[in-house]
Scaffold this active site. Structure first.
Site, PDB file in Angstrom:
ATOM      1  N   HIS A   1       0.834  -1.206   0.000  1.00 23.43           N
ATOM      2  CA  HIS A   1       0.000   0.000   0.000  1.00 23.43           C
ATOM      3  C   HIS A   1       0.865   1.251   0.000  1.00 23.43           C
ATOM      4  O   HIS A   1       0.653   2.186  -0.793  1.00 23.43           O
ATOM      5  CB  HIS A   1      -0.898  -0.033   1.239  1.00 23.43           C
ATOM      6  CG  HIS A   1      -1.785   1.171   1.406  1.00 23.43           C
ATOM      7  ND1 HIS A   1      -3.149   1.123   1.254  1.00 23.43           N
ATOM      8  CD2 HIS A   1      -1.505   2.452   1.735  1.00 23.43           C
ATOM      9  CE1 HIS A   1      -3.666   2.333   1.469  1.00 23.43           C
ATOM     10  NE2 HIS A   1      -2.675   3.147   1.771  1.00 23.43           N
ATOM     11  N   GLU A   2       1.873   1.297   0.865  1.00 22.61           N
ATOM     12  CA  GLU A   2       2.728   2.469   0.957  1.00 22.61           C
ATOM     13  C   GLU A   2       3.577   2.651  -0.294  1.00 22.61           C
ATOM     14  O   GLU A   2       3.780   3.774  -0.766  1.00 22.61           O
ATOM     15  CB  GLU A   2       3.619   2.368   2.196  1.00 22.61           C
ATOM     16  CG  GLU A   2       2.874   2.341   3.514  1.00 22.61           C
ATOM     17  CD  GLU A   2       1.979   3.549   3.726  1.00 22.61           C
ATOM     18  OE1 GLU A   2       2.235   4.612   3.117  1.00 22.61           O
ATOM     19  OE2 GLU A   2       1.025   3.437   4.490  1.00 22.61           O
TER      20      GLU A   2
ATOM     21  N   HIS B   1      -6.878   7.922  -1.545  1.00 25.95           N
ATOM     22  CA  HIS B   1      -7.506   6.628  -1.244  1.00 25.95           C
ATOM     23  C   HIS B   1      -8.861   6.526  -1.934  1.00 25.95           C
ATOM     24  O   HIS B   1      -9.490   7.538  -2.251  1.00 25.95           O
ATOM     25  CB  HIS B   1      -7.708   6.453   0.270  1.00 25.95           C
ATOM     26  CG  HIS B   1      -6.438   6.441   1.053  1.00 25.95           C
ATOM     27  ND1 HIS B   1      -6.040   7.483   1.870  1.00 25.95           N
ATOM     28  CD2 HIS B   1      -5.451   5.511   1.129  1.00 25.95           C
ATOM     29  CE1 HIS B   1      -4.880   7.196   2.421  1.00 25.95           C
ATOM     30  NE2 HIS B   1      -4.495   6.003   1.981  1.00 25.95           N
TER      31      HIS B   1
ATOM     32  N   HIS C   1       1.598   4.221  -2.991  1.00 25.76           N
ATOM     33  CA  HIS C   1       1.522   5.674  -2.806  1.00 25.76           C
ATOM     34  C   HIS C   1       2.762   6.357  -3.387  1.00 25.76           C
ATOM     35  O   HIS C   1       2.663   7.370  -4.088  1.00 25.76           O
ATOM     36  CB  HIS C   1       1.422   6.017  -1.319  1.00 25.76           C
ATOM     37  CG  HIS C   1       0.033   5.945  -0.759  1.00 25.76           C
ATOM     38  ND1 HIS C   1      -1.077   6.429  -1.414  1.00 25.76           N
ATOM     39  CD2 HIS C   1      -0.431   5.458   0.434  1.00 25.76           C
ATOM     40  CE1 HIS C   1      -2.152   6.247  -0.673  1.00 25.76           C
ATOM     41  NE2 HIS C   1      -1.793   5.652   0.451  1.00 25.76           N
TER      42      HIS C   1
END
Length: 725
Positions: free
Chosen positions: A239-240, A322, A243
Site C-alpha cells: 500500500h505504501e 484513497h 503511494h
C-alpha cells in the site's frame, strides 16, 4: 469490534518503550496528511542511442526494478524484527514488480539535488549556481538524509572565470534501479501514542516526465513483531509503495498520455480534468483506463464514472489518495485495510498506474473486487445503503457473513463508511481455518472449517438433537459449510455428513437430517477463479546435526536460480558474475572479496561459488554466512537483478565445507571394539564403492541442506509462477 489484524489500515507506531502495549481498535493511513507536493526533478537517462535504435514501441517496457535501501534498522528493532521487515518489504516489492513495467533507466540512477538551495545563478546560464544557501545535504520525510553516493554533484560557478568549485562530487548512483525505496523503522511523532499508524510514506524525487524515482517509508517499530500477521505487513508495505509510485492526490494533475516515438523517445501530453464531482456529490478520479475499469465493474455507463475518491477531509488541499470505502470496500487502496485474504489488488487500482502515462500494467493477476459488482451507478449511496442487504447491513448488533463469504462477521461501521454499515470479519471468524471450529459442536451445527468452506446464513438444528424449536427457523445465523463448484453456475454444499446438495443462486434449500433452511448466495460470488497474491515459494529449513561442529573454513556452494541460462551468459557472463557477487555481498553483509564464482551452468541457472573465510573479526564467519543465506532463500527473498530482470534464488546445496567432529564420550563401547567396528565398516565401504563405480558414472558428492524449488520459469518474468498461482 475486535481488531486483531482485521483493520490493518496503513499507518502505525513503534517500540514497546515508547508506545502503548495495547493495539488500537482502528488503524488508518495518514498519507494525505504528510505528503508534500514539491520535490526535486531528476533528469534520468533512459536510452543510449544504440539502445533506442534496437527497441520498438512494443518492447521498450520492462518490469520495474525497485531497490529497497534499509537504513539503521537496528536502532529500534532487534535482529529478528530486522529480518522480518526486510523479508516483508522484499516480498511487497516482488508483488508490485509483477504488475508494473517502465521504460528502464539506462546506467545508474543518480538523484538530483534540490534547486531551491541555490541563491542565484549566472545571468547568462540559469542552470549554473553562483551561491547556495547553507546546505547540509538532501533530505526527504522525517529529515531522512539521502546518501550522497546516490546524488548528483553540487557545484558553484564564479562570475569571473566560470570555472566551477566542487561542493559535492557526483555519487556512483544505483545500478539496475528504476525506483529506490528508502526504508526505516523509527519511532516518530507520526507513530503517535494512539498507535493507529503502522507505516507511512512519501515520494522524494521525480523524473523529467513526473514519474517518482525515489521514495521513503517509515515502519513504526511497535508493529514489526510476531503478533502481527506477516501477510498483513506485506500488504501494508505494498500500500505504501503504491503511494510512492504515483497513487497520490498531489500527483493526479501530472498524469499524462504518453506515446513512444521511434528514435525520439517519449512524447507526452498532459491529461485534463482528472478529478471530477458527479451529480451525487462524489469526487472521482476520471481518466480513461480508470473510467473503463470502473464502468465495467459497477455496470454503469455514465461518461465520467471514474474511481470514487475518499470524501473525508484531510489537511492537504489535494484530492484524496484513497478510494471511497463505501464504494471500494476490500480494495488495497482504501484508507482502511482488512484481513489479508479479504484485501485485493483490483483492476480499478491498477488502472491508476496505467493512466499516469509512466507505467504499463499487467492486469492478468488483478483480483476480482466483488464489492458492488454489477450494482449500477447508484450503488453505495449514503442515503440508500441501509436498503442494500446484499452488501450492507443496518443492525450493528447483528452477525452475518462477510461479502466474500469466507468469514463470519459482525455488522459495524467506522468514520470512513459514514452512515453505512458492513459485515466486518475478525481474524478468529474465518471459515478457512480448521482451528476456529475447535469450540463448536460441529455434529450439532453441521459445520466444517477448512479451505473449501464458505459462510452461509442458515436456520438449522439437527433433527436428532430433540431440541428443535420452530421459532429458531426465523433467526438465521452464519455457519461454515463445505462447498464444491462444478462450474461458475453450480454450487453444492454439504452440511455435516449429509450428501451434497445443489444450492441454486439466490434461493433457500433444506438439508436432510436437519430442521433447516439454508440461504444460497449468488453462485458466481462463490464459484469464481481467485488469484492468491501472497503464496510465495518456500524451501524447508535445514536440519542441524548436533554431533558436527562447523569450522570457519571456506565453503563451496551451489545456488539454483530460476530463469533462462542463455539470458545471463550470452550477453556477458562475467558481467552477470559481477552483479551476482555485488548483490550477494550486500545481502550477506560481507565484503565482495569473500565471494568467488567458480562456474555458471545450465539447469535453470546453476551457480557454483565459494564463501571464503575472513580474519576480520567484524565480518561474520562462513558458517554464519551460510545460515543467513539459507534463511533468505527459505523465505524466498533473495533476488538477483540482471539486465532489467529479477531472478529468484530457489535452492542451495553445500558441495564442500570445513567440518570437524566434536569429541563425545562413549559409555557402551571400549576402544578395541570400536576399532573392530571401524575396520568392518571400512571394508564394507570399499566394497560398496567398487560396486558403485561399476554401475554408474562418478558423481560429485554433495550434502543438500535445503530442497530446491525447480518449477519451470518464464525467462522474462519477475515473479516465479508459483507466486501468482
Amino acid at each position: 469490534m475486535k481488531i486483531g489484524l482485521p483493520w490493518l489500515i496503513i499507518l502505525i507506531c513503534t517500540t514497546a518503550s515508547q508506545c502503548p502495549k495495547v493495539l488500537p481498535k482502528s488503524l488508518r493511513c495518514g498519507f494525505d496528511e504528510i505528503q508534500q507536493t514539491k520535490v526535486p526533478t531528476t533528469k534520468v537517462q533512459y536510452f543510449k542511442t544504440s539502445e533506442r535504435e534496437k527497441r520498438s514501441n512494443t518492447n521498450i517496457y520492462s518490469p520495474i526494478r525497485i531497490t529497497p535501501v534499509f537504513t539503521n534498522l537496528n536502532e529500534e528493532l532487534d535482529n529478528e524484527q530486522v529480518n522480518r521487515l526486510k523479508r516483508v518489504v522484499r516480498k511487497a516489492v516482488t508483488l508490485i514488480e509483477g504488475y508494473l513495467s517502465v521504460i528502464p533507466v539506462s546506467g545508474s540512477l543518480l538523484l538530483a539535488r534540490d534547486e531551491a538551495n541555490c541563491l542565484y545563478t549566472l545571468p547568462e546560464d540559469d542552470e549554473k549556481c553562483v551561491r547556495h544557501v547553507r546546505y547540509d545535504g538532501e533530505s526527504c520525510l522525517d529529515n531522512f538524509q539521502i546518501p550522497d553516493d546516490h546524488l548528483e554533484g553540487l557545484w558553484e560557478w564564479d562570475n569571473a572565470t566560470l570555472d566551477p568549485t566542487t561542493i559535492y562530487p557526483d555519487g556512483s548512483g544505483l545500478s539496475n534501479t528504476d525506483f529506490v525505496l528508502y526504508v526505516r523503522a523509527k519511532h516518530t511523532s507520526k507513530c503517535d501514542n494512539s498507535g493507529d499508524i503502522r507505516a507511512y510514506a512519501k515520494y522524494c524525487s521525480v523524473d523529467q516526465y513526473g514519474r517518482p524515482v525515489a521514495g521513503y517509508s517509515n515502519f513504526c517499530p511497535l508493529h514489526i513483531n510476531t503478533e502481527n500477521d506477516e501477510d498483513t505487513l506485506i500488504l501494508t508495505a505494498a500500500h505504501e509503495i503504491f503511494h510512492t509510485l504515483g497513487f497520490s492526490g498531489s500527483l493526479y494533475d501530472t498524469f499524462q498520455d504518453c506515446t513512444y516515438q521511434d528514435g525520439l523517445g517519449l512524447d507526452c501530453e498532459p491529461r485534463h480534468h482528472e478529478v471530477v464531482t458527479d451529480s451525487r456529490g462524489q469526487e472521482r478520479l476520471a481518466t480513461p483506463a480508470i473510467i473503463n475499469k470502473t464502468q465495467q465493474h459497477f455496470g454503469c455507463s455514465e461518461e465520467e464514472f471514474g474511481g470514487p475518491l475518499e470524501s473525508m477531509s484531510t489537511s492537504s488541499n489535494s484530492p484524496s489518495s484513497h478510494w471511497e470505502a463505501r464504494l471500494m470496500y476490500g480494495s488495497l487502496m482504501t484508507a482502511t485495510i482488512g484481513l489479508p485474504h479479504l484485501t485485493l489488488i483490483d483492476p480499478i487500482t491498477l488502472a491508476v498506474f496505467e493512466d499516469t502515462g509512466w507505467y504499463k500494467v499487467n492486469y492478468d493477476n488483478a483480483q476480482d473486487l466483488v464489492w458492488g459488482q454489477d450494482q449500477g451507478c447508484e450503488f453505495g449511496q449514503k442515503n440508500t445503503c441501509d436498503l442494500d442487504t446484499d452488501f450492507f447491513c443496518n443492525d450493528n448488533s447483528s452477525v452475518g457473513c462477510h461479502h466474500l463469504l469466507k468469514d463470519k462477521a459482525n455488522c459495524s461501521s467506522n468514520s470512513y463508511l459514514e452512515e453505512c454499515s458492513v459485515y466486518k470479519a475478525d481474524k478468529m471468524q474465518s471459515c478457512l481455518d480448521p482451528s476456529h471450529g475447535a469450540n463448536i459442536n460441529l455434529t450439532l451445527t453441521g459445520e466444517y472449517y477448512d479451505l473449501d468452506s464458505r459462510c452461509f446464513i442458515a436456520h438449522l438444528e439437527s433433527s436428532t438433537s430433540g431440541k428443535f424449536l420452530p421459532s429458531s427457523v426465523s433467526s438465521g445465523s452464519p455457519k461454515c459449510f463445505r462447498i464444491r463448484c462444478n462450474d461458475s453456475e453450480t454450487l453444492e454444499i454439504q452440511v455435516g455428513d449429509t450428501s451434497w446438495q445443489w444450492c441454486p443462486s439466490d434461493s433457500s434449500i433444506s438439508m436432510p437430517g436437519y430442521y433447516s433452511i439454508v440461504e444460497c448466495p449468488t453462485s458466481s460470488r462463490v464459484c469464481r477463479e481467485e488469484v492468491n497474491l501472497l503464496v510465495f515459494p518456500t524451501t524447508t529449513a535445514p536440519q542441524e546435526v548436533s554431533s558436527v561442529q562447523r569450522s570457519d573454513d571456506n565453503i563451496t556452494l551451489e545456488l539454483i536460480i530460476a530463469g533462462d541460462y542463455t539470458k545471463v551468459v550470452t550477453p556477458n557472463e562475467q558481467e552477470f558474475k559481477n552483479h551476482l557477487i555485488e548483490q550477494l555481498a550486500s545481502t550477506l553483509d560481507i565484503s565482495r572479496s569473500r565471494i568467488k564464482i567458480l562456474s555458471v551452468e545450465s539447469g535453470s541457472i546453476v551457480v557454483t561459488l565459494q564463501i571464503l573465510s575472513s580474519e576480520d573479526i567484524q565480518e561474520p564467519s562462513t558458517y554464519q554466512v551460510l545460515l543467513t543465506l539459507e534463511d533468505v532463500i527459505a523465505n524466498d527473498v533473495l533476488m538477483i537483478t540482471y539486465n532489467g530482470v529479477n531472478y529468484t534464488v530457489i535452492g542451495i546445496s553445500v558441495l564442500e565445507e570445513g567440518l570437524t567432529t566434536t569429541a563425545k564420550e562413549d559409555s557402551g563401547l571400549n576402544g578395541q571394539m570400536l576399532g573392530v567396528i571401524i575396520g568392518v565398516l571400512a571394508v564394507c565401504f570399499i566394497v560398496l564403492f567398487i560396486v558403485i563405480i561399476a554401475l554408474c558414472k562418478t558423481k560429485k558428492k554433495r550434502r543438500v541442506v535445503a530442497p530446491m524449488y525447480m518449477e519451470k520459469q518464464k525467462a522474462n518474468t519477475t515473479v516465479p509462477e508459483l507466486f501468482m498461482a
